[in-house]
Design a protein around this motif. Structure first.
Motif, PDB file in Angstrom:
ATOM      1  N   PRO A  98      -0.790 -12.108 -12.935  1.00 56.02           N
ATOM      2  CA  PRO A  98      -2.212 -11.884 -13.243  1.00 56.02           C
ATOM      3  C   PRO A  98      -3.093 -11.827 -11.998  1.00 56.02           C
ATOM      4  CG  PRO A  98      -1.535 -14.101 -13.893  1.00 56.02           C
ATOM      5  CD  PRO A  98      -0.291 -13.341 -13.562  1.00 56.02           C
ATOM      6  N   VAL A  99      -2.750 -12.610 -10.979  1.00 56.38           N
ATOM      7  CA  VAL A  99      -3.565 -12.595  -9.759  1.00 56.38           C
ATOM      8  C   VAL A  99      -3.424 -11.252  -9.041  1.00 56.38           C
ATOM      9  CG1 VAL A  99      -3.913 -13.634  -7.487  1.00 56.38           C
ATOM     10  CG2 VAL A  99      -3.481 -15.094  -9.467  1.00 56.38           C
ATOM     11  N   GLN A 100      -2.184 -10.771  -8.884  1.00 49.43           N
ATOM     12  CA  GLN A 100      -1.986  -9.509  -8.189  1.00 49.43           C
ATOM     13  C   GLN A 100      -2.572  -8.338  -8.966  1.00 49.43           C
ATOM     14  OE1 GLN A 100      -1.109  -8.930  -5.171  1.00 49.43           O
ATOM     15  NE2 GLN A 100      -1.259  -6.698  -5.428  1.00 49.43           N
ATOM     16  N   ARG A 101      -2.505  -8.392 -10.282  1.00 52.59           N
ATOM     17  CA  ARG A 101      -3.110  -7.330 -11.089  1.00 52.59           C
ATOM     18  C   ARG A 101      -4.619  -7.271 -10.832  1.00 52.59           C
ATOM     19  NH1 ARG A 101      -1.058  -8.633 -15.942  1.00 52.59           N
ATOM     20  NH2 ARG A 101       0.661  -7.141 -15.755  1.00 52.59           N
ATOM     21  N   ASN A 102      -5.243  -8.435 -10.740  1.00 53.38           N
ATOM     22  CA  ASN A 102      -6.684  -8.490 -10.473  1.00 53.38           C
ATOM     23  C   ASN A 102      -7.000  -8.018  -9.058  1.00 53.38           C
ATOM     24  OD1 ASN A 102      -9.304  -9.010 -11.324  1.00 53.38           O
ATOM     25  ND2 ASN A 102      -9.239 -11.183 -10.802  1.00 53.38           N
ATOM     26  N   LEU A 103      -6.185  -8.461  -8.088  1.00 54.82           N
ATOM     27  CA  LEU A 103      -6.416  -8.074  -6.696  1.00 54.82           C
ATOM     28  C   LEU A 103      -6.291  -6.565  -6.510  1.00 54.82           C
ATOM     29  CD1 LEU A 103      -4.450 -10.890  -4.832  1.00 54.82           C
ATOM     30  CD2 LEU A 103      -6.923 -10.557  -4.808  1.00 54.82           C
ATOM     31  N   SER A 104      -5.305  -5.971  -7.143  1.00 56.63           N
ATOM     32  CA  SER A 104      -5.066  -4.546  -6.947  1.00 56.63           C
ATOM     33  C   SER A 104      -6.191  -3.691  -7.516  1.00 56.63           C
ATOM     34  CB  SER A 104      -3.732  -4.146  -7.588  1.00 56.63           C
ATOM     35  OG  SER A 104      -3.764  -4.342  -8.999  1.00 56.63           O
ATOM     36  N   ARG A 105      -6.962  -4.248  -8.411  1.00 59.97           N
ATOM     37  CA  ARG A 105      -8.050  -3.494  -9.048  1.00 59.97           C
ATOM     38  C   ARG A 105      -9.413  -3.752  -8.418  1.00 59.97           C
ATOM     39  NH1 ARG A 105      -6.283  -5.137 -15.206  1.00 59.97           N
ATOM     40  NH2 ARG A 105      -4.547  -3.674 -15.441  1.00 59.97           N
ATOM     41  N   ALA A 106      -9.638  -4.974  -7.900  1.00 61.14           N
ATOM     42  CA  ALA A 106     -11.012  -5.349  -7.558  1.00 61.14           C
ATOM     43  C   ALA A 106     -11.187  -5.901  -6.145  1.00 61.14           C
ATOM     44  CB  ALA A 106     -11.519  -6.391  -8.567  1.00 61.14           C
ATOM     45  N   ASP A 107     -10.129  -6.099  -5.391  1.00 55.37           N
ATOM     46  CA  ASP A 107     -10.207  -6.753  -4.083  1.00 55.37           C
ATOM     47  C   ASP A 107     -10.550  -5.735  -2.998  1.00 55.37           C
ATOM     48  OD1 ASP A 107      -9.957  -8.419  -1.913  1.00 55.37           O
ATOM     49  OD2 ASP A 107      -7.773  -8.621  -2.050  1.00 55.37           O
ATOM     50  N   SER A 108     -11.634  -5.970  -2.257  1.00 55.89           N
ATOM     51  CA  SER A 108     -12.008  -5.042  -1.188  1.00 55.89           C
ATOM     52  C   SER A 108     -10.996  -5.059  -0.044  1.00 55.89           C
ATOM     53  CB  SER A 108     -13.403  -5.388  -0.655  1.00 55.89           C
ATOM     54  OG  SER A 108     -13.426  -6.678  -0.071  1.00 55.89           O
ATOM     55  N   LEU A 109     -10.189  -6.113   0.040  1.00 57.64           N
ATOM     56  CA  LEU A 109      -9.160  -6.168   1.077  1.00 57.64           C
ATOM     57  C   LEU A 109      -8.018  -5.190   0.799  1.00 57.64           C
ATOM     58  CD1 LEU A 109      -8.106  -7.634   3.636  1.00 57.64           C
ATOM     59  CD2 LEU A 109      -7.056  -9.331   2.113  1.00 57.64           C
ATOM     60  N   ALA A 110      -7.850  -4.779  -0.454  1.00 57.46           N
ATOM     61  CA  ALA A 110      -6.704  -3.953  -0.835  1.00 57.46           C
ATOM     62  C   ALA A 110      -6.637  -2.647  -0.048  1.00 57.46           C
ATOM     63  CB  ALA A 110      -6.746  -3.669  -2.338  1.00 57.46           C
ATOM     64  N   ARG A 111      -7.764  -2.096   0.360  1.00 57.82           N
ATOM     65  CA  ARG A 111      -7.721  -0.813   1.069  1.00 57.82           C
ATOM     66  C   ARG A 111      -7.205  -0.949   2.498  1.00 57.82           C
ATOM     67  NH1 ARG A 111     -13.190  -2.148   0.829  1.00 57.82           N
ATOM     68  NH2 ARG A 111     -14.390  -2.051   2.782  1.00 57.82           N
ATOM     69  N   PHE A 112      -7.014  -2.183   2.945  1.00 60.11           N
ATOM     70  CA  PHE A 112      -6.451  -2.411   4.276  1.00 60.11           C
ATOM     71  C   PHE A 112      -4.989  -2.869   4.206  1.00 60.11           C
ATOM     72  CE2 PHE A 112     -11.035  -3.132   4.583  1.00 60.11           C
ATOM     73  CZ  PHE A 112     -11.368  -2.275   5.618  1.00 60.11           C
ATOM     74  N   LEU A 113      -4.393  -2.797   3.016  1.00 59.48           N
ATOM     75  CA  LEU A 113      -3.032  -3.306   2.814  1.00 59.48           C
ATOM     76  C   LEU A 113      -2.153  -2.247   2.165  1.00 59.48           C
ATOM     77  CD1 LEU A 113      -3.931  -6.784   1.242  1.00 59.48           C
ATOM     78  CD2 LEU A 113      -3.555  -6.276   3.674  1.00 59.48           C
ATOM     79  N   ARG A 114      -0.841  -2.322   2.436  1.00 55.76           N
ATOM     80  CA  ARG A 114       0.151  -1.501   1.770  1.00 55.76           C
ATOM     81  C   ARG A 114       1.320  -2.397   1.355  1.00 55.76           C
ATOM     82  NH1 ARG A 114      -3.601   1.140   1.822  1.00 55.76           N
ATOM     83  NH2 ARG A 114      -3.949   3.268   2.580  1.00 55.76           N
ATOM     84  N   HIS A 115       1.564  -2.514   0.063  1.00 54.60           N
ATOM     85  CA  HIS A 115       2.677  -3.308  -0.446  1.00 54.60           C
ATOM     86  C   HIS A 115       3.933  -2.439  -0.402  1.00 54.60           C
ATOM     87  CE1 HIS A 115       0.361  -6.779  -2.216  1.00 54.60           C
ATOM     88  NE2 HIS A 115      -0.603  -5.919  -1.914  1.00 54.60           N
ATOM     89  N   GLU A 116       4.892  -2.812   0.452  1.00 52.59           N
ATOM     90  CA  GLU A 116       6.021  -1.929   0.740  1.00 52.59           C
ATOM     91  C   GLU A 116       7.369  -2.444   0.238  1.00 52.59           C
ATOM     92  OE1 GLU A 116       4.255   0.321   4.678  1.00 52.59           O
ATOM     93  OE2 GLU A 116       5.695  -1.298   4.992  1.00 52.59           O
ATOM     94  N   ALA A 117       7.458  -3.678  -0.149  1.00 53.38           N
ATOM     95  CA  ALA A 117       8.707  -4.220  -0.696  1.00 53.38           C
ATOM     96  C   ALA A 117       8.368  -5.407  -1.573  1.00 53.38           C
ATOM     97  CB  ALA A 117       9.675  -4.631   0.416  1.00 53.38           C
ATOM     98  N   SER A 118       9.285  -5.714  -2.509  1.00 55.04           N
ATOM     99  CA  SER A 118       8.963  -6.722  -3.508  1.00 55.04           C
ATOM    100  C   SER A 118      10.244  -7.337  -4.057  1.00 55.04           C
ATOM    101  CB  SER A 118       8.168  -6.066  -4.644  1.00 55.04           C
ATOM    102  OG  SER A 118       7.755  -7.000  -5.600  1.00 55.04           O
ATOM    103  N   GLY A 119      10.130  -8.542  -4.555  1.00 52.80           N
ATOM    104  CA  GLY A 119      11.267  -9.193  -5.200  1.00 52.80           C
ATOM    105  C   GLY A 119      10.837 -10.474  -5.883  1.00 52.80           C
TER     106      GLY A 119
END
Length: 427
Positions: free
Chosen positions: A384-405
């Motif tokens: 739920p936190v990442q879903r919210n961040l990806s939609r509304a966080d102004s920091l998101a435009r300076f980040l690229r999520h490239e791997a996950s697990g």
């Protein structure tokens, strides 16, 4: 929090038939028998001819963290300076017995290494002169491991692939995996040495899928008491929960509040994300604009809702306003969007490290954050936190999520037993 239990050169007694003879018979990798290197001796280094002749105190290198306890080490322990993350995939046909043998070998080696003792007869001597250096080894299980080992009925319901988030650009080759190992220490040679040992002990059973190396501030290096900074220059982890706080164990351990598997009691879930920071773009912003993106002052870490000299531990006031009626902490500021109050109370225990792997073909830095977070149920924490961040966080435009697990982290090895024994020997 891990609690200390004595480690001996005798090896485990008989839990799960986990004995020195078993390990020597199955590993085929030269596990050490009868080594008498003590922790105190391992924690002192001596400068040789032509080497570093500065006085050696051994204080940093001699620090030892217990391997066994209620929970695995490397979760609530103070963050170390270095990390090696590595994921492994089981070889075809390994099955439950092969997995058990691997986890026994890893447990035996990790317990010796965290005590500052060699784990092999023919040690490669990478860390020969170093002590334990706060070494911790944490092991987790990916969802695919359960099917390969014939344990599908024991896979926690929460251990499902993470959903796709807006902006994700994931490379499958650098994420997931049947097993993950988080190796942390205050010296890079110690982490690399431990990884090499575990990798050799996996020969024939599991192969390395991906590896990532990270770093944080060296203990004692800061001129004042402040949370470590990431590569954006921001303090990172100020509001991390602390053991002893109300409901800490319920939120961060237990294996999921909705569908607990008995074997996972005292365990946790680890979410990993490799997050590249667009540092060239970020550094082009004026400092005051950076602070509004985050919601904290860069110099002190204090929230924008409080005085500049109030300190980073000052409680964040999300309702605070400027004289003109605007919010002191902007509506899209990172700390507002990520706050538990903005996510129905969702919380995580973050334990992240920076990475810097040179330049990309376009000349920009391949650098950012190895995001690591522990929680009792990712459906109530990270997702739920990442879903919210990806939609509304102004920091998101300076980040690229490239791997996950995502991985289920079992509790600590029982006394005389091995990591994962609660899963593999459950009735």
């Amino acid at each position: 929090m891990s609690t200390s239990q004595d480690s001996t050169d005798q090896g485990p007694a008989d839990a799960g038939n986990f004995t020195r003879r078993t390990l020597l018979g199955t590993a085929g990798a030269g596990l050490l028998v009868g080594a008498g290197v003590g922790v105190a001796g391992a924690g002192v280094a001596y400068a040789g001819a032509g080497g570093d002749d500065r006085p050696v105190t051994g204080v940093l290198g001699s620090t030892r963290l217990p391997f066994r306890g209620d929970h695995q080490s490397g979760i609530t322990d103070p963050p170390q300076a270095r990390v090696q993350l590595a994921a492994f995939d089981l070889a075809g046909g390994v099955g439950r017995d092969g997995l058990r043998s691997l986890l026994q070998r890893w447990t035996w080696a990790a317990e010796r290494l965290t005590a500052g003792q060699p784990a092999e007869e023919s040690d490669n001597q990478i860390a020969l002169d170093l002590g334990p250096c706060s070494l911790t080894v944490t092991v987790g299980f990916g969802a695919t491991m359960f099917d390969k080992a014939g344990l599908a009925d024991r896979r926690p319901a929460a251990l499902e692939p993470l959903p796709a988030f807006p902006g994700d650009a994931l490379d499958p080759a650098r994420g997931d995996g049947d097993l993950i190992v988080q190796i942390c220490a205050d010296d890079a040679l110690v982490t690399v040495h431990a990884l090499r040992v575990l990798q050799r002990l996996a020969t024939g059973t599991a192969t390395l899928r991906w590896q990532a190396a990270g770093f944080s501030r060296t203990p004692g290096a800061a001129s004042r008491k402040i949370t470590a900074r990431n590569l954006m220059g921001q303090v990172d982890g100020t509001n991390n929960p602390r053991p002893g706080e109300e409901n800490f164990n319920k939120v961060y351990y237990g294996g999921g509040s909705n569908d607990p598997q008995p074997w996972l009691g005292g365990g946790s879930f680890l979410v990993y994300r490799r997050i590249r920071m667009l540092l060239d773009n970020w550094e082009a912003l004026p400092v005051d604009r950076q602070e509004r993106v985050i919601g904290r002052r860069k110099s002190t870490g204090s929230p924008l809702s409080a005085a500049a000299d109030s300190g980073e531990r000052t409680k964040v006031d999300l309702a605070a306003q400027n004289p003109d009626g605007s919010l002191k902490i902007p509506a899209d500021a990172h700390i507002r969007v990520a706050a538990p109050a903005s996510n129905s109370g969702a919380a995580m225990l973050r334990r992240s490290f920076s990475y810097h792997d040179g330049l990309l073909p376009d000349g920009s830095p391949d650098a950012g954050l190895l995001f690591i977070a522990f929680q009792g149920d990712p459906r109530e924490g990270f997702i739920p936190v990442q879903r919210n961040l990806s939609r509304a966080d102004s920091l998101a435009r300076f980040l690229r999520h490239e791997a996950s697990g995502m991985y289920a982290v079992p509790p600590s090895a029982p006394l005389g037993g091995y990591l994962g024994q609660q899963l593999l020997e459950a009735r």
